[in-house]
Design an enzyme around this catalytic site. Structure first.
Site, PDB file in Angstrom:
ATOM      1  N   LYS A 175     -34.568 -12.278 -45.459  1.00 54.23           N
ATOM      2  CA  LYS A 175     -35.982 -12.662 -45.540  1.00 54.23           C
ATOM      3  C   LYS A 175     -36.786 -11.367 -45.547  1.00 54.23           C
ATOM      4  O   LYS A 175     -36.994 -10.737 -44.527  1.00 54.23           O
ATOM      5  CB  LYS A 175     -36.360 -13.511 -44.313  1.00 54.23           C
ATOM      6  CG  LYS A 175     -37.508 -14.494 -44.515  1.00 54.23           C
ATOM      7  CD  LYS A 175     -38.875 -13.881 -44.711  1.00 54.23           C
ATOM      8  CE  LYS A 175     -39.545 -13.341 -43.491  1.00 54.23           C
ATOM      9  NZ  LYS A 175     -40.821 -12.653 -43.849  1.00 54.23           N
ATOM     10  N   GLY A 228     -38.905  -4.878 -37.108  1.00 56.56           N
ATOM     11  CA  GLY A 228     -40.322  -5.228 -37.171  1.00 56.56           C
ATOM     12  C   GLY A 228     -40.994  -4.914 -35.857  1.00 56.56           C
ATOM     13  O   GLY A 228     -40.562  -4.021 -35.125  1.00 56.56           O
ATOM     14  N   SER A 229     -42.023  -5.664 -35.540  1.00 53.76           N
ATOM     15  CA  SER A 229     -42.821  -5.360 -34.351  1.00 53.76           C
ATOM     16  C   SER A 229     -42.133  -5.829 -33.075  1.00 53.76           C
ATOM     17  O   SER A 229     -41.317  -6.751 -33.094  1.00 53.76           O
ATOM     18  CB  SER A 229     -44.179  -6.044 -34.481  1.00 53.76           C
ATOM     19  OG  SER A 229     -43.994  -7.438 -34.584  1.00 53.76           O
ATOM     20  N   THR A 230     -42.487  -5.204 -31.985  1.00 52.70           N
ATOM     21  CA  THR A 230     -41.934  -5.583 -30.683  1.00 52.70           C
ATOM     22  C   THR A 230     -42.320  -7.020 -30.341  1.00 52.70           C
ATOM     23  O   THR A 230     -41.520  -7.786 -29.807  1.00 52.70           O
ATOM     24  CB  THR A 230     -42.405  -4.586 -29.608  1.00 52.70           C
ATOM     25  OG1 THR A 230     -41.848  -3.309 -29.932  1.00 52.70           O
ATOM     26  CG2 THR A 230     -41.948  -4.982 -28.221  1.00 52.70           C
ATOM     27  N   GLY A 233     -40.139  -9.326 -32.253  1.00 52.48           N
ATOM     28  CA  GLY A 233     -38.784  -9.140 -31.737  1.00 52.48           C
ATOM     29  C   GLY A 233     -38.560  -9.939 -30.458  1.00 52.48           C
ATOM     30  O   GLY A 233     -37.512 -10.580 -30.274  1.00 52.48           O
ATOM     31  N   GLU A 250     -34.737  -3.805 -34.151  1.00 56.34           N
ATOM     32  CA  GLU A 250     -35.305  -2.450 -34.294  1.00 56.34           C
ATOM     33  C   GLU A 250     -36.807  -2.630 -34.279  1.00 56.34           C
ATOM     34  O   GLU A 250     -37.370  -3.207 -35.214  1.00 56.34           O
ATOM     35  CB  GLU A 250     -34.882  -1.818 -35.622  1.00 56.34           C
ATOM     36  CG  GLU A 250     -33.391  -1.673 -35.816  1.00 56.34           C
ATOM     37  CD  GLU A 250     -32.767  -0.605 -34.945  1.00 56.34           C
ATOM     38  OE1 GLU A 250     -33.514   0.168 -34.299  1.00 56.34           O
ATOM     39  OE2 GLU A 250     -31.528  -0.559 -34.896  1.00 56.34           O
ATOM     40  N   CYS A 284     -42.091   3.494 -37.999  1.00 57.68           N
ATOM     41  CA  CYS A 284     -41.757   3.253 -36.587  1.00 57.68           C
ATOM     42  C   CYS A 284     -41.382   4.546 -35.888  1.00 57.68           C
ATOM     43  O   CYS A 284     -41.465   4.631 -34.671  1.00 57.68           O
ATOM     44  CB  CYS A 284     -40.611   2.253 -36.505  1.00 57.68           C
ATOM     45  SG  CYS A 284     -39.216   2.738 -37.503  1.00 57.68           S
ATOM     46  N   GLU A 379     -48.915   1.617 -30.344  1.00 55.51           N
ATOM     47  CA  GLU A 379     -48.485   1.991 -31.688  1.00 55.51           C
ATOM     48  C   GLU A 379     -49.609   1.635 -32.664  1.00 55.51           C
ATOM     49  O   GLU A 379     -49.990   0.472 -32.773  1.00 55.51           O
ATOM     50  CB  GLU A 379     -47.215   1.225 -32.064  1.00 55.51           C
ATOM     51  CG  GLU A 379     -46.709   1.580 -33.444  1.00 55.51           C
ATOM     52  CD  GLU A 379     -45.452   0.808 -33.834  1.00 55.51           C
ATOM     53  OE1 GLU A 379     -45.410  -0.413 -33.657  1.00 55.51           O
ATOM     54  OE2 GLU A 379     -44.508   1.455 -34.331  1.00 55.51           O
TER      55      GLU A 379
HETATM   56  P1  NAP Z   1     -43.570  -7.834 -38.116  1.00 55.98           P
HETATM   57  O1  NAP Z   1     -44.873  -8.469 -38.209  1.00 55.98           O
HETATM   58  O2  NAP Z   1     -42.808  -7.954 -36.850  1.00 55.98           O
HETATM   59  O3  NAP Z   1     -42.710  -8.373 -39.334  1.00 55.98           O
HETATM   60  C1  NAP Z   1     -41.391  -8.004 -39.585  1.00 55.98           C
HETATM   61  C2  NAP Z   1     -40.690  -9.126 -40.305  1.00 55.98           C
HETATM   62  O4  NAP Z   1     -40.589 -10.262 -39.441  1.00 55.98           O
HETATM   63  C3  NAP Z   1     -41.432  -9.622 -41.535  1.00 55.98           C
HETATM   64  O5  NAP Z   1     -40.491 -10.035 -42.492  1.00 55.98           O
HETATM   65  C4  NAP Z   1     -42.195 -10.805 -40.973  1.00 55.98           C
HETATM   66  O6  NAP Z   1     -42.650 -11.717 -41.926  1.00 55.98           O
HETATM   67  C5  NAP Z   1     -41.161 -11.405 -40.050  1.00 55.98           C
HETATM   68  N1  NAP Z   1     -41.696 -12.287 -39.022  1.00 55.98           N
HETATM   69  C6  NAP Z   1     -42.956 -12.340 -38.520  1.00 55.98           C
HETATM   70  N2  NAP Z   1     -43.047 -13.320 -37.597  1.00 55.98           N
HETATM   71  C7  NAP Z   1     -41.831 -13.902 -37.513  1.00 55.98           C
HETATM   72  C8  NAP Z   1     -41.281 -14.961 -36.733  1.00 55.98           C
HETATM   73  N3  NAP Z   1     -42.008 -15.628 -35.854  1.00 55.98           N
HETATM   74  N4  NAP Z   1     -39.990 -15.295 -36.911  1.00 55.98           N
HETATM   75  C9  NAP Z   1     -39.219 -14.624 -37.776  1.00 55.98           C
HETATM   76  N5  NAP Z   1     -39.680 -13.618 -38.549  1.00 55.98           N
HETATM   77  C10 NAP Z   1     -40.965 -13.243 -38.414  1.00 55.98           C
HETATM   78  O7  NAP Z   1     -43.651  -6.282 -38.386  1.00 55.98           O
HETATM   79  P2  NAP Z   1     -44.486  -5.590 -39.535  1.00 55.98           P
HETATM   80  O8  NAP Z   1     -45.902  -5.728 -39.187  1.00 55.98           O
HETATM   81  O9  NAP Z   1     -44.041  -6.038 -40.849  1.00 55.98           O
HETATM   82  O10 NAP Z   1     -43.962  -4.087 -39.407  1.00 55.98           O
HETATM   83  C11 NAP Z   1     -44.478  -3.210 -38.498  1.00 55.98           C
HETATM   84  C12 NAP Z   1     -43.619  -3.078 -37.256  1.00 55.98           C
HETATM   85  O11 NAP Z   1     -42.251  -2.852 -37.571  1.00 55.98           O
HETATM   86  C13 NAP Z   1     -44.012  -1.909 -36.414  1.00 55.98           C
HETATM   87  O12 NAP Z   1     -44.111  -2.281 -35.075  1.00 55.98           O
HETATM   88  C14 NAP Z   1     -42.895  -0.917 -36.618  1.00 55.98           C
HETATM   89  O13 NAP Z   1     -42.745   0.000 -35.578  1.00 55.98           O
HETATM   90  C15 NAP Z   1     -41.732  -1.796 -36.775  1.00 55.98           C
HETATM   91  N6  NAP Z   1     -40.654  -1.116 -37.476  1.00 55.98           N
HETATM   92  C16 NAP Z   1     -39.551  -0.736 -36.770  1.00 55.98           C
HETATM   93  C17 NAP Z   1     -38.527  -0.061 -37.386  1.00 55.98           C
HETATM   94  C18 NAP Z   1     -37.317   0.348 -36.615  1.00 55.98           C
HETATM   95  O14 NAP Z   1     -36.314   0.623 -37.238  1.00 55.98           O
HETATM   96  N7  NAP Z   1     -37.355   0.384 -35.298  1.00 55.98           N
HETATM   97  C19 NAP Z   1     -38.603   0.208 -38.742  1.00 55.98           C
HETATM   98  C20 NAP Z   1     -39.734  -0.175 -39.447  1.00 55.98           C
HETATM   99  C21 NAP Z   1     -40.750  -0.840 -38.784  1.00 55.98           C
HETATM  100  P3  NAP Z   1     -44.159 -11.491 -42.521  1.00 55.98           P
HETATM  101  O15 NAP Z   1     -44.019 -10.466 -43.518  1.00 55.98           O
HETATM  102  O16 NAP Z   1     -44.574 -12.806 -43.036  1.00 55.98           O
HETATM  103  O17 NAP Z   1     -45.028 -11.077 -41.362  1.00 55.98           O
END
Ligand code: NAP
Ligand code: MG
Length: 475
Positions: A175, A228-230, A233, A250, A284, A379
């Site tokens: 996804k 994705g976001s904490t 997660g 992650e 991140c 962040e």
């Molecule tokens: P996000 O909002 O957590 O989204 C990540 C993924 O999860 C997207 O595909 C999102 O879909 C999906 N998602 C959202 N809500 C969900 C739910 N309830 N159930 C299942 N999946 C769900 O993160 P983001 O805003 O895209 O990215 C930014 C964050 O990612 C930052 O906090 C960054 O630090 C972190 N990040 C971490 C790493 C690492 O390796 N540690 C790498 C890159 C980014 P949608 O697109 O529809 O929201």
């Protein structure tokens, strides 16, 4: 954009979806609505997961390692052949500078090459149990893995989940982020062309709360591999509890960049801006908290500011561009609201959106913010750095570790004992000494504390995509 890319990719082909609801995506550079993506429904997820489970049972889990290696190498070759096209798609879709997009597509290919080779290098043990007989361990695939990916580095993060999962013999339902679905769909297409059996890699686009959640909750997904976001997660971890699903997470970061007076200051200061402004700060691992030793702070700031002013912000498609727009209007406004939450006295550079179309934010420098300031603690995920000076190593380390996150860190020093001492004390999954690199295909990547659980990349990632079985033979 190819019309197919507004569909899903299920069971070896593009598929319009059971409901086929669509969402329009906006080009972050032109601000124009340009593309459509399908919002995968719970039925689409069900179709994809069941198809993946069938593909698993019907042969993928039992395919010889040699044959799996062959397919994954072929996929890597196809990615390299399509590099320009894939980079162009990624760059226009999310506003990523084209030179970065090229590097990221090449990285994705390299990841498939690595795991294609790693398949036969990840093996079990023979254990001299006290009862005698023969005791061995086996690494076995889990079954269907759900991979959920963000929009900031769509292609490499997708590859570093899909490649080890497939190498270990799992099937994957992927996804991608709602805003960056296109290179994931292309990967599905290229994998099929490389000979991956239908169903082994499914791509279901759509939003997190419906499509993503349905994937997490599906009874046949054995593991969720999430980046994705904490906040999300945490939610996935709760949802996974019911089925005792395996998870790897992650998550976010607020990574420190520690600069000691005894380092090569020119190198440290001139490389530090891109360590936070790269990918417009949507990283991140962005080194967004700089700790610089007081006695070299003036010199450091002079070089840092000069270098930052020289960065090339502009059109994602231009080869010289280093900083593109942010992913969306909402993201830009959130970054600006962080900057506005901080006293203007601390703002040394930037702080505004750019005077042009596109969701740009100028590279921003905040100097000596309060330890409790939001910009220091949270962040921001945009091109904003906070810089504080320090005098005492121990006190500085307390401040470094006073964060819920622990993903990456840089340490600049030429004192070998200090380099080792400080590397050990920083609470972080990844530490880089006299460098800002965080990601190596061959080495484990992941976070301490609320930056995550589990590791991507390297051979360690294969542990997370397998179950460990013990078999005893009474002789
Ligand atoms: P996000 O909002 O957590 O989204 C990540 C993924 O999860 C997207 O595909 C999102 O879909 C999906 N998602 C959202 N809500 C969900 C739910 N309830 N159930 C299942 N999946 C769900 O993160 P983001 O805003 O895209 O990215 C930014 C964050 O990612 C930052 O906090 C960054 O630090 C972190 N990040 C971490 C790493 C690492 O390796 N540690 C790498 C890159 C980014 P949608 O697109 O529809 O929201
Ligand atoms: Mg989000």
């Amino acid at each position: 954009m190819d019309k197919n890319l507004s569909q899903l990719f299920i069971n070896g082909d593009y598929y319009k979806g059971t409901e086929g609801a669509k969402r329009v995506l906006v080009n972050p550079y032109t601000e124009a609505p340009e593309w459509e993506t399908t919002l995968g429904s719970a039925e689409d997820i069900d179709l994809a997961v069941k198809g993946a489970q069938n593909a698993f049972v019907d042969g993928w889990r039992d395919m010889t390692p040699g044959k799996r290696t062959e397919i994954l190498f072929k996929l890597a070759r196809l990615i390299r052949e399509q590099l320009e096209e894939l980079a162009r798609i990624e760059s226009t879709n999310i506003g990523k500078p084209i030179s970065d997009a090229r590097d990221e597509i090449a990285l994705g290919a390299r990841i498939f090459e690595y795991y294609a080779g790693a398949i036969t290098l990840f093996y079990g043990e023979t254990i001299p149990v006290s009862k005698g007989g023969l005791d061995i361990t086996l690494r076995q695939p889990l079954g269907v893995v759900g991979a959920i990916v963000p929009w900031n580095f769509p292609f490499p993060i997708t590859c570093w989940k899909v490649a080890p999962a497939l190498a270990a013999g799992n099937c994957v339902v992927l996804k991608p982020a709602l805003l960056s679905p296109f290179t994931a769909l292309k990967l599905g297409e290229l994998a099929a062309a490389a000979g991956l059996p239908p169903g082994v890699l499914q791509v279901v686009t759509g939003g997190g709360s419906e499509t993503g959640s349905a994937l997490v909750n599906h009874p046949l997904t054995r593991k969720i591999s999430f980046t994705g976001s904490t906040q999300v997660g945490r939610q996935i971890m709760r949802q996974a509890a019911d089925g005792i699903k395996r998870i790897s997470l992650e998550l976010g970061g607020k990574s420190p960049n520690i600069v000691f007076a005894d380092c090569n200051l020119e190198e440290a200061a001139s490389s530090s801006p891109m360590a936070v402004y790269g990918n417009a700060g949507q990283d991140c691992c962005a080194r967004s908290r700089v700790f610089v030793e007081e006695k070299v702070a003036d010199q450091f700031m002079e070089i840092f500011l000069e270098k930052t002013k020289s960065l090339n912000m502009g059109a994602p498609g231009a080869p010289s561009t280093q900083i593109g727009p942010l992913i969306s209007r909402e993201r830009r406004d959130e970054v600006l609201s962080y900057i506005q939450s901080e006293s203007a006295d601390h703002l040394l550079l930037g702080g505004k959106s750019a005077d042009r179309k596109g969701f740009f934010v100028e590279p921003t420098v905040i100097f000596q913010p309060d330890l409790n300031a939001r910009v220091w603690k949270e962040e921001i995920f945009g091109p904003v750095v906070c810089i504080r000076t320090f005098k005492d190593e121990d006190l500085m380390l307390k401040e470094v570790n006073d964060s819920p996150y622990g993903l990456s860190a840089s340490i600049w020093t030429n004192d070998i004992k200090r380099a080792f001492r400080v590397s050990r004390k920083v609470e972080s999954g990844v530490v880089s000494v006299n460098s800002h690199s965080s990601v190596h295909v061959e080495a484990p990547f992941g976070g301490f504390k609320q930056s995550g659980i589990g590791r991507d990349l390297g051979l360690h990632a294969l542990e997370g995509y397998t179950e460990l079985k013990n078999i005893y033979f009474g002789l």
